[in-house]
Motif scaffolding. Sequence first.
Motif, PDB file in Angstrom:
ATOM      1  N   PRO A  19       0.789  -1.288   0.122  1.00 49.36           N
ATOM      2  CA  PRO A  19      -0.032   0.079   0.018  1.00 49.36           C
ATOM      3  C   PRO A  19       0.999   1.320  -0.022  1.00 49.36           C
ATOM      4  CG  PRO A  19      -0.773  -1.592   1.512  1.00 49.36           C
ATOM      5  CD  PRO A  19       0.590  -2.115   1.158  1.00 49.36           C
ATOM      6  N   ASP A  23      -2.313   5.621   2.055  1.00 47.54           N
ATOM      7  CA  ASP A  23      -3.107   4.834   2.519  1.00 47.54           C
ATOM      8  C   ASP A  23      -2.794   4.778   3.962  1.00 47.54           C
ATOM      9  OD1 ASP A  23      -4.219   4.681   0.003  1.00 47.54           O
ATOM     10  OD2 ASP A  23      -3.876   2.507  -0.240  1.00 47.54           O
ATOM     11  N   TRP A  24      -1.784   4.426   4.338  1.00 48.43           N
ATOM     12  CA  TRP A  24      -1.185   4.139   5.603  1.00 48.43           C
ATOM     13  C   TRP A  24      -1.674   5.375   6.395  1.00 48.43           C
ATOM     14  CZ3 TRP A  24      -0.065  -0.304   7.805  1.00 48.43           C
ATOM     15  CH2 TRP A  24       0.140  -1.300   7.027  1.00 48.43           C
ATOM     16  N   ARG A  27      -5.360   5.418   7.234  1.00 47.70           N
ATOM     17  CA  ARG A  27      -5.942   4.376   8.135  1.00 47.70           C
ATOM     18  C   ARG A  27      -5.652   4.918   9.561  1.00 47.70           C
ATOM     19  NH1 ARG A  27      -3.924  -0.361   4.679  1.00 47.70           N
ATOM     20  NH2 ARG A  27      -5.931  -0.958   3.801  1.00 47.70           N
ATOM     21  N   ILE A  59      -9.944   2.092  13.094  1.00 46.53           N
ATOM     22  CA  ILE A  59      -9.304   1.726  11.736  1.00 46.53           C
ATOM     23  C   ILE A  59     -10.198   1.088  10.523  1.00 46.53           C
ATOM     24  CG2 ILE A  59      -7.330   1.163  10.613  1.00 46.53           C
ATOM     25  CD1 ILE A  59      -5.677   1.919  13.218  1.00 46.53           C
ATOM     26  N   LEU A  60     -11.287   0.464  11.266  1.00 51.02           N
ATOM     27  CA  LEU A  60     -12.035  -0.410  10.252  1.00 51.02           C
ATOM     28  C   LEU A  60     -12.499   0.250   9.124  1.00 51.02           C
ATOM     29  CD1 LEU A  60     -13.044  -3.192   9.679  1.00 51.02           C
ATOM     30  CD2 LEU A  60     -14.988  -2.525  10.985  1.00 51.02           C
ATOM     31  N   SER A  63      -9.955   1.409   6.557  1.00 46.83           N
ATOM     32  CA  SER A  63      -9.536   0.298   5.848  1.00 46.83           C
ATOM     33  C   SER A  63     -10.458  -0.272   4.853  1.00 46.83           C
ATOM     34  CB  SER A  63      -9.242  -0.590   6.883  1.00 46.83           C
ATOM     35  OG  SER A  63      -8.047  -0.261   7.747  1.00 46.83           O
ATOM     36  N   THR A  65     -12.586   1.261   3.289  1.00 47.56           N
ATOM     37  CA  THR A  65     -12.592   2.309   2.079  1.00 47.56           C
ATOM     38  C   THR A  65     -11.513   1.588   1.060  1.00 47.56           C
ATOM     39  OG1 THR A  65     -13.765   3.748   3.416  1.00 47.56           O
ATOM     40  CG2 THR A  65     -12.691   4.486   1.304  1.00 47.56           C
ATOM     41  N   LEU A  66     -10.240   1.579   1.716  1.00 47.24           N
ATOM     42  CA  LEU A  66      -9.254   1.521   0.915  1.00 47.24           C
ATOM     43  C   LEU A  66      -9.181  -0.107   0.314  1.00 47.24           C
ATOM     44  CD1 LEU A  66      -6.534   3.085   3.135  1.00 47.24           C
ATOM     45  CD2 LEU A  66      -7.417   3.981   0.947  1.00 47.24           C
ATOM     46  N   VAL A  67      -9.627  -1.119   0.940  1.00 41.20           N
ATOM     47  CA  VAL A  67      -9.994  -2.324   0.519  1.00 41.20           C
ATOM     48  C   VAL A  67     -10.910  -2.556  -0.506  1.00 41.20           C
ATOM     49  CG1 VAL A  67     -10.678  -4.579   1.178  1.00 41.20           C
ATOM     50  CG2 VAL A  67      -9.118  -3.371   2.753  1.00 41.20           C
ATOM     51  N   ALA A  76     -14.022  -6.177   0.558  1.00 47.48           N
ATOM     52  CA  ALA A  76     -14.362  -5.041   1.713  1.00 47.48           C
ATOM     53  C   ALA A  76     -15.604  -5.685   2.582  1.00 47.48           C
ATOM     54  CB  ALA A  76     -14.683  -4.082   1.199  1.00 47.48           C
ATOM     55  N   ASP A  79     -14.276  -8.327   4.698  1.00 45.60           N
ATOM     56  CA  ASP A  79     -13.448  -7.831   5.769  1.00 45.60           C
ATOM     57  C   ASP A  79     -14.585  -7.443   6.825  1.00 45.60           C
ATOM     58  OD1 ASP A  79     -11.425  -8.516   4.758  1.00 45.60           O
ATOM     59  OD2 ASP A  79     -10.397  -6.399   4.316  1.00 45.60           O
TER      60      ASP A  79
END
Length: 146
Positions: A19, A23-24, A27, A59-60, A63, A65-67, A76, A79
């Motif tokens: 990533p 993205d980090w 999150r 963070i969920l 995360s 959204t990014l997944v 997603a 997850d």
Amino acid sequence: MTDQSPDAIRASGGKLSKPPMRDWFIRFGFGAVVSAVAGLVSVIGGPRAGGVFLAFPAILLASLTLVAKQEGEHQAREDARGGVFGTIGLLAFAVVVAVAATRWPLWATLVTASMAWIVVALLGYGVARMAAAGGDESPRDDTSDR
């Protein structure tokens, strides 16, 4: 024999470097903002009100959204389901701590509560998977509503 279905549980440490830094930051930034809001609520409304916000899976949401963007909506959704079972496991953890904290040594309480979390979360996931929960989902056809 390896389970190659899209619902198979997989772990890959190599994906951690893939990533982009952006993205980090999303999150961890989202998590920091939610934690700061929980702290403010705690100062203003007291520790009970703040505790409710601390249980928020900070963070969920970022995360997921990014997944969804990188791996698709199906992943997603899977997850998010994992988050549900993890939350139910967390409730089991809380119940064990509430019942045992004043009766057992701290180490025994935490070990037992952690085991309850793991067992409940994995059992819930296993039951849902065996029941094929969510397997009936298919891509939406927005033209059928018209």
